[in-house]
Structures are given as C-alpha cells and as structure tokens.
Design an enzyme around this catalytic site. Structure first.
Site, PDB file in Angstrom:
ATOM      1  N   VAL A 156      14.703  14.895   9.823  1.00 35.46           N
ATOM      2  CA  VAL A 156      15.483  15.653   8.836  1.00 35.46           C
ATOM      3  C   VAL A 156      16.409  16.653   9.535  1.00 35.46           C
ATOM      4  O   VAL A 156      17.577  16.808   9.158  1.00 35.46           O
ATOM      5  CB  VAL A 156      14.556  16.361   7.818  1.00 35.46           C
ATOM      6  CG1 VAL A 156      15.373  17.177   6.824  1.00 35.46           C
ATOM      7  CG2 VAL A 156      13.702  15.335   7.080  1.00 35.46           C
ATOM      8  N   LYS A 165       6.908  21.103   1.957  1.00 33.38           N
ATOM      9  CA  LYS A 165       6.279  21.111   0.629  1.00 33.38           C
ATOM     10  C   LYS A 165       4.896  21.745   0.627  1.00 33.38           C
ATOM     11  O   LYS A 165       4.508  22.434  -0.303  1.00 33.38           O
ATOM     12  CB  LYS A 165       6.217  19.696   0.061  1.00 33.38           C
ATOM     13  CG  LYS A 165       5.593  18.694   0.989  1.00 33.38           C
ATOM     14  CD  LYS A 165       6.344  17.387   1.039  1.00 33.38           C
ATOM     15  CE  LYS A 165       7.608  17.537   1.850  1.00 33.38           C
ATOM     16  NZ  LYS A 165       8.225  16.269   2.237  1.00 33.38           N
ATOM     17  N   VAL A 223      11.215  18.323  -2.081  1.00 33.73           N
ATOM     18  CA  VAL A 223      10.766  17.514  -3.223  1.00 33.73           C
ATOM     19  C   VAL A 223      11.663  16.298  -3.446  1.00 33.73           C
ATOM     20  O   VAL A 223      12.852  16.427  -3.736  1.00 33.73           O
ATOM     21  CB  VAL A 223      10.726  18.358  -4.519  1.00 33.73           C
ATOM     22  CG1 VAL A 223      10.191  17.530  -5.681  1.00 33.73           C
ATOM     23  CG2 VAL A 223       9.875  19.605  -4.327  1.00 33.73           C
ATOM     24  N   GLY A 236      13.093  13.974  -1.584  1.00 30.11           N
ATOM     25  CA  GLY A 236      14.212  13.658  -0.692  1.00 30.11           C
ATOM     26  C   GLY A 236      15.556  13.945  -1.294  1.00 30.11           C
ATOM     27  O   GLY A 236      15.905  15.098  -1.569  1.00 30.11           O
ATOM     28  N   GLY A 256       7.285   3.036  10.337  1.00 30.27           N
ATOM     29  CA  GLY A 256       7.609   4.462  10.250  1.00 30.27           C
ATOM     30  C   GLY A 256       7.633   4.996   8.830  1.00 30.27           C
ATOM     31  O   GLY A 256       8.075   6.112   8.597  1.00 30.27           O
ATOM     32  N   ASP A 274       0.586  14.926  -0.641  1.00 34.01           N
ATOM     33  CA  ASP A 274       2.029  15.163  -0.559  1.00 34.01           C
ATOM     34  C   ASP A 274       2.639  15.206  -1.970  1.00 34.01           C
ATOM     35  O   ASP A 274       3.415  16.110  -2.304  1.00 34.01           O
ATOM     36  CB  ASP A 274       2.657  14.049   0.285  1.00 34.01           C
ATOM     37  CG  ASP A 274       4.161  14.136   0.349  1.00 34.01           C
ATOM     38  OD1 ASP A 274       4.669  14.901   1.186  1.00 34.01           O
ATOM     39  OD2 ASP A 274       4.825  13.431  -0.431  1.00 34.01           O
ATOM     40  N   LYS A 300       4.427  18.521  -4.184  1.00 29.31           N
ATOM     41  CA  LYS A 300       5.713  18.435  -4.867  1.00 29.31           C
ATOM     42  C   LYS A 300       5.557  18.736  -6.361  1.00 29.31           C
ATOM     43  O   LYS A 300       6.405  19.387  -6.979  1.00 29.31           O
ATOM     44  CB  LYS A 300       6.319  17.047  -4.654  1.00 29.31           C
ATOM     45  CG  LYS A 300       6.697  16.799  -3.191  1.00 29.31           C
ATOM     46  CD  LYS A 300       6.966  15.321  -2.925  1.00 29.31           C
ATOM     47  CE  LYS A 300       7.353  15.087  -1.468  1.00 29.31           C
ATOM     48  NZ  LYS A 300       7.381  13.648  -1.126  1.00 29.31           N
ATOM     49  N   GLY A 352      13.752  10.377   4.628  1.00 28.45           N
ATOM     50  CA  GLY A 352      14.707   9.822   5.578  1.00 28.45           C
ATOM     51  C   GLY A 352      15.638  10.886   6.103  1.00 28.45           C
ATOM     52  O   GLY A 352      15.892  11.903   5.448  1.00 28.45           O
TER      53      GLY A 352
END
Lengths: 410, 410
Positions: free
Chosen positions: A15, A96, A123, A125, A178, A192, A196, A293
C-alpha cells in the site's frame, strides 16, 4: 528545506508503494520527505525520499504536514498515530485493527489537539465507504450496513464453490498467490472483517463498540458438504459482516451466510469486496470494488491526503447522539453442520429445538442467539462445526417441511 | 438581515422539497432565504423562506452564498446558472440537459469568475458518481464507465420482463405511478441517459462532447417478442449508457442491450440506477442506488451545499489533457427486429451481411457502425425497428450456428 507540505510515511509495503506511485503520477513526489522502513538495506526501487529504519521517533514529525501510517503492526501503529494526533498533526492510517480497538480515544485526540485523522484505506480497499457514510448518509437514519469486507476469505470461498477443492487446498492456493497471509487467522477467522465492521458502525450509527464485544465466526470449518448443500439450494456461502439498527438496538456480527441470486452480494467473487447500505431517505445503496492491493488501496490513501490538503475531516455527525445498545441476545436462523452429530452435541449449545435436515442429523437447522454462539465460539471452532446463517424464509420453510416428511416416513 | 450564508432556491418540486427537508433536519432552515416558484398561490406546506414567483431576477442573488437551481426547464435554468456564475456565485444545479448542453462554457465561467459549480444531483440521483470520478479516479486512467442512468425506462423494462405486458401498458403504469412524465420522450428515448453520459464522460475521460454528436436509441420499439427472445437466452434487456476509451478514441452510446446474469447490471430493477467503472489502477467499481426521488436526490443536493461550505470544487483534472476524438465509426453487434422484415429493409441501413435468426427473417444479427445507426435513427424509430446490442460472444456464436443449421435444412 521547508517541510510545510511534506509527508512522512511509515511503512513501504504494497500500500505504501501504491501511495508513492500516486504521488509520483501527480508530480508530488517531492512532498514525500521521509519513509520509515524496517530494513533500509532491502533492495527496492529507488525513491527520492529519505529512508530511515524503524524507530518511531515522532520528534521530527512535528514539522510535517501529514503523517501516513501504513505499517502492519497495530501495536507499533498505535504509538505513531496517537503521539502524532497529540501534537496536532494530520494523520492518515489504513490500520483497521488499531482503529477498531482505539477509535474512541483517537477521535477524542483528533478533536482535542486539532489535527485531522482520516482512514479510508482501512475499510474495503478502493471503496470510499467511510467518506460516503460520513458525508452522504450523515443526516439519513441508516438501518443496515452489510457486506463482504475481506477479500482473502471471499477468494477462498469462490475457489471452494467453483473448483470443488477443500478449504485447505483453497487456502494454500490463496497463500501462494499472495491473497492470504502466512498466518491467515485474521482473514479467514473473520477478525479483519470485524475490525472494518466496527469502523463502519461508528460512522453509520454513531456507536463505537469494542471488537471483543461482537461475534465473529470465520470460514475455517466450511466443508465441501456445506458447499454442495448451498449449490443444491441455489445459494452461495459468503462471509458477511452485518450491522443493523432496530430502535436503539444495534446488532453486529461477522458470519458465513447463505445468499441467493437476488442478493447483490451473490455476484461478488474472488478478491472483491462489497457494501450494501439501507437508509430511510436515500434507500438502498450498493458498492463493489477491489478490497485490497497496492494501487486500489494506495488510491484512497492518496485521496485522504488530498482531502486533508483541502481541509476535510470526518464530521462524526451521529456519534453518541442516541442511546444505542449492543443487542447480542438477537436470535438468528443458522444451519449447524459437522462430520458427525456428536461434534455438534459437544459445543455447549442447546440444540434441543433444532431440526435435523440430513439423514444422520449432522446438519441441523434452528434459531440461536448471537450471545450463545459467542460464548461457545472456542468449542465451535475446535469441534469443526460450521455455522452458516440462513435468511431466505422460503428455504427455511422448505427445509423444515422436508424434515417433517422424512420423520413421518421413518 | 445578513445574507452571508444564505441560499436562494429556484424551483420547489420534488427535489427542491427534498433539499428543503434536509435543511430542516439539520437546523439550517434559516439559510433558505428565498424560493422562486411558478405559482405562489399554490397550496403547499408552509416554509419559512420568502416565496416569489418565477421571474429570474439575479440582481438580488448577488448577496447570496449559494444559488440552488432545481427547475425543470433547461432553457430558463441556463439563464439562472450562467448569470450567477458570471457574478462569481456558488451555484448548484441538477439540470442534466442544461449541463450536458453547456458544460464547456459553464466550467469556463466557473473558473473565470471564481464561483463554484456543483451538480451531483444531475446524474444518477443518490449515487455520488461525479464526486467519485472527480476525486477517487482523478489520477487513474479510466477505461470504461457504463450503466443504467434512467430510472423510468428501467422501471418499464422491469415491468415488460416480469409481467409480460406491452410497452404501452407498462408506460401507462409508470406514468400513473409518477415514475414517468406525461411526455416520456426524454426518458424512454434515451435523451435523459445521454445527458448524464455526457457529464460522466467529461469527468471520467476529460472530454466534453455535445449530446447531438452521440447516438441514443430508446426503448420505445422493444416488443414482447424481444422480451421472449431475451428470456429464452437467459438475458435481460437494459437501456445502457456506455462510454469507453481505446487509445485516444472515445466511444459513447445509449442503447438497449442484452445482459446476462454475470453482469452486475442484470439485477438492477425498477427505478434503480447503477454505474460500472473500470480503470487501470483501481480496477472495477460498481455502484447501485435510487436514480431519482425527492429525498435521494435532495440528499446529494444538500451534500453539494455542504461541499461548497467546505470550499470544495470539481478539479476536472483530466479535462483537455489528451487529444481524445469521438469514434462513431465503431462497429457493434446488434439484433435488429420488427413485426415484418420489410420494416427492417426500409430503415436505410445496409443489412446484406446480417444473419436472419428467426423463421421469417424479421430478426437479424449483425455488425454495424454507431454512425450508421445514428444517420438512420429517425427511420429506425418510425418503422418500429428495435435495436438491441449483443455483447455475449457465446450467444452470438450460438445464434449464428443455429442459423447456419437452419439454412442447411431448408
């Protein structure tokens, strides 16, 4: 060298590199003053900014326009984010776990010391859901926000459904590509998605809840038998994070759920995320986009920086305006299944009112409170019992009727 | 009385009343200084603002913080919007026809005189697509934006598909329910969708095109035979506005289109609108929401006012940055159908390379340039010929093969 519009970036993973490439594309690379990395000798593409090793030293941050925190450790991120808000800095984070665990105090620090704190990248992407909830739905009573908030587990569920492979095989493939971490617990266990959901609920309903107050069950126990059952009944299984407000009762959960083709979430496949919002005035809104991504998430981090430049901050217009209570006593319809019925009998849950819906009773349909599942979560996970929410009333009736006929025959 | 944060509203129809109710809900009703209406004696719920009859007198507008233009006539709206931008005012409009026809000069006036001009309410009701394209996709090469931009025609298509009634009956029902105007041409003829497409393309690709340069064919000629054909092949028919950029060629059209269940637009029913965006970095995004209505559209008009308060304006970051040309020579696959083959033979289109796909040749499959359809649009409409885009390559091959087999048999 003046640092008045400068940015200090913590972390240069996927990122961080995506964010950097947006700065470059917009002729703003010079704004990136320092990048804090774990290992400055690691081979990477050359960048103009100063590279320093990790050692959170916020003294220098004082002269920066904005701090961008994109490291993986929530614990280290807490120090960076909190200490910078305390000195009135503008802070952007995509962490997050950190935000879900500390949102109340971070919002307080933001207000008290007059910095700005934005976190769209935390949150879903590339979907700008925080901005949409904060701005567009600011004055509209929201009834429900639900969605697919974790791309890794959605990718695995797509594989299970489309390729007929086992959960372990699908997880391995996701890790090889990945799409899942070496330790996948946070993704496949629904943690995760839970973080969010906590952030979404704060903006949608104005209530900040702690992650450990909310039930999250992941996809680890979903079996090929569950997938076959879903196909037979024209359903898919999706890991759905759901928040809804009924009166002053807030109902939150992360649970595998059967969805049919009339549900917008049915067509959300692979690494995509999606969010459904239902409000009194605007009605139903649906958003779908890549959930993670380098560039998809980098784009919203960059757009947070531009928003800070423009003087934007979250209004939290609903925060603490109503006396909202978390309602874990809410009953939901679920299918419980396992390899043998004894596994289900040993999870500490009262299943005396459940209806067997397969020949050996290893698949049961019934109503149960979120709190009961939460209390027995460890046993449920250990005994390999899958818990899948079933919302389609027609299907529930069909399964009940079939079960009654079967019982009469016997 | 100071007018420094005051608003003057032109028009008090459904959207104007929705906007007003957001002001009331947010304790900002006092900001509404004057409302210009056609008939001040008309019975309506009492409001605090001054009511004046229509007679655009912008002299008084000089003291206002913002002008909100929500009248139906594009011609009258032009005077209001342009004259206020010329005196440096902040202007909000939801008039898609006005904006699509005059966007270049309005943007120029906004920049030259330092007002702000926002118009989220003009495109897809409650979906904040202009803001998303302008902000989130500002630096991301967009490849395609397509969607269902007109709720009235989508409502009629849903009725045709789900209830097996004729186009005329469905139109009548839509008019009775207020989902279509007394003169429905703008909606069912694809003009309303075209105006929105022009605005979307300006933000997505940075190219401002005139509406009359682009092909729009509506749903008036869609017959029950077309619906039956769609059902037989597991498709639905949707009126799709589409813009795509290939190299420097911009391809724009509004056309009825077959979509299958893998397309996100398949599940968009009734008065809902939806937008699909595809870009290089962020990937695919999908949004769905109500396309019209008092509160859904009022909400984005109110959010435009809050954006103006916060100093926001559209960046138009892509505008005129590339040498983009409109490419009407683009060939597309279509199904042409009519009551009799002679109708199709008389629309001025060369159909010698088309393949008959039903028994009497009144349904033909073939490739044709957008420009050819555009040139013969009046005849196509007069002869009752339906034009439906077909994108599914498998279906195209299936229809061609079936046709060859049929020919061999004869």
């Amino acid at each position: 060298m003046s640092t008045e519009n400068k940015v200090k970036l913590y972390g240069f993973g996927a990122v961080g590199q995506g964010f950097h490439s947006y700065l470059v594309d917009n002729n703003e690379e010079d704004r990136l003053h320092t990048v804090i990395v774990k290992d400055e000798t690691k081979k990477r593409k050359p960048i103009k900014a100063i590279l320093e090793t990790t050692n959170p030293n916020t003294a220098q941050d004082k002269t920066m326009h904005a701090i961008v925190e994109l490291i993986s450790s929530a614990e280290e991120a807490y120090g960076i984010v909190y200490e910078n808000l305390e000195i009135g800095k503008n802070v952007i984070s995509a962490n997050k776990k950190l935000i879900a665990n500390h949102l109340a105090e971070l919002v307080k620090a933001e207000k008290q010391y007059n910095g700005k704190f934005l976190y769209e990248g935390a949150v879903c992407g590339s979907i700008p859901i925080i901005r949409i909830l904060n701005d567009l739905f600011a004055n509209d009573p929201v009834r429900q926000v639900s969605g697919i908030f974790n791309g890794s587990s959605n990718y695995i569920l797509s594989k299970l459904f489309n390729e007929g492979i086992s959960y372990q095989e699908a997880l391995q493939q996701a890790q090889d590509l990945g799409f899942a971490e070496a330790d996948p617990t946070s993704d496949v266990g629904g943690y995760d998605a839970l973080y969010k959901l906590i952030i979404v609920a704060a903006h949608a309903f104005g209530k900040i809840v702690k992650p450990n107050e909310v039930l999250n069950i992941g996809i680890q126990n979903i079996s090929l038998a569950d997938i076959e059952f879903a196909k037979k009944h024209h359903q898919k299984i999706k890991l759905i994070a759901k928040s809804s407000l009924e009166g002053n009762k807030l109902i939150l959960s992360v649970l595998p759920t059967f969805v049919n083709s009339e549900n917008d979430l049915f067509n959300v496949e692979n690494e995509y995320n999606a969010v459904l919002v239902e409000s009194d005035n605007i009605g139903q809104h649906f958003y779908k986009g890549k959930g993670a991504g380098s560039l998809p998430t980098g784009s919203v981090v960059y757009s947070d920086l531009k928003a800070i430049d423009a003087g934007y901050s979250y209004s939290y217009s609903k925060l603490d305006k109503q006396n909202i209570q978390l309602a874990n006593e809410e009953q939901i319809n679920v299918v419980l299944s396992a390899e043998t019925v004894s596994n289900i009998q040993n999870i500490g849950v009262d299943i005396s009112n459940f209806t067997p819906i397969n020949f050996d009773g290893s698949q049961l349909l019934g109503k149960i409170a979120l709190a009961d599942l939460k209390r027995n979560k460890t046993l449920i996970e250990q005994k390999g019992v899958s818990v899948i929410v079933i919302e389609d009333e027609n299907l529930i009736n069909e399964l009940r009727n079939a079960s009654v006929k079967e019982a009469v025959k016997l």
